[in-house]
Design a protein around this motif. Sequence first.
Motif, short mmCIF file in Angstrom:
data_model
loop_
_atom_site.label_atom_id
_atom_site.label_comp_id
_atom_site.label_asym_id
_atom_site.label_seq_id
_atom_site.Cartn_x
_atom_site.Cartn_y
_atom_site.Cartn_z
N CYS A 163 0.83 -1.21 0.00
CA CYS A 163 0.00 0.00 0.00
C CYS A 163 0.86 1.26 0.00
O CYS A 163 0.64 2.18 -0.79
CB CYS A 163 -0.92 0.01 1.22
N VAL A 164 1.84 1.31 0.88
CA VAL A 164 2.70 2.49 0.99
C VAL A 164 3.57 2.63 -0.25
O VAL A 164 3.71 3.72 -0.81
CB VAL A 164 3.55 2.43 2.27
N LYS A 214 3.12 1.58 -3.32
CA LYS A 214 2.37 2.00 -4.50
C LYS A 214 2.16 3.51 -4.49
O LYS A 214 2.38 4.19 -5.50
CB LYS A 214 1.02 1.29 -4.59
N GLN A 215 1.73 4.05 -3.37
CA GLN A 215 1.52 5.49 -3.27
C GLN A 215 2.82 6.26 -3.50
O GLN A 215 2.85 7.27 -4.20
CB GLN A 215 0.92 5.86 -1.91
N GLY A 274 -0.54 5.95 1.85
CA GLY A 274 -0.32 4.50 1.84
C GLY A 274 -0.72 3.86 3.16
O GLY A 274 -1.34 2.79 3.17
N ASP A 332 -4.46 3.91 3.29
CA ASP A 332 -4.98 2.88 2.38
C ASP A 332 -4.96 1.52 3.08
O ASP A 332 -5.92 0.75 3.00
CB ASP A 332 -4.13 2.79 1.11
N TYR A 333 -3.85 1.22 3.74
CA TYR A 333 -3.72 -0.04 4.47
C TYR A 333 -4.76 -0.13 5.59
O TYR A 333 -5.43 -1.15 5.75
CB TYR A 333 -2.31 -0.16 5.05
#
Length: 185
Positions: A110-111, A113-114, A178, A181-182
């Motif tokens: 998640c992190v 990707k951001q 991120g 998002d997680y």
Amino acid sequence: MKVFINPGHMPGVDSGAVNPNSGLKECDVALAVGKLVEYYLKNAGCEVMRLQSDNLNGETPVYPNVCKTANDWGADIFVSLHCNAFDGYARGVETLVFKFGSEAERLAACVHKQLVDTEQSVDPYILDRGLKERPNLSVLRNTDMPAILIEMGFIDNDHDVVLLEDKQDTLAKAIARGVTDYANS
């Protein structure tokens, strides 16, 4: 969500990597970005603790113990911020986890990707170096919660250092997105 932020290295004790041209220090970038990530996560409703210390797991008792502090606080996740260095030519962003297939890998994805999407929007030549297993790193091995170590770029590379120097707020927002998002997945 309780988020523990560990800006890597420690000013005055261990600067980490240093840019050979500007003198920019990894410890200073990590702290600046860490403070901004803390700000954005608090605004998103997270409880945040930030600790920059040369004592990762009891090896330098004069300073606060990073892993013990995170574990005792009961953090839900642990994020360590760093800058890579190699030969002046290597570049890109990578995110490290203790073991693939873990909850930490999901957090890292998640992190990462951001962060990659954000860095590539600023500089399309930034390389995505991916997620990597690093079971030998103390902050990944000795924490009780999902833990990641982010290498935000290569501080000794003339291209990456522009992001690390001039886009700290942009990097911090990406890391905070991120994490949220997680938390929301």
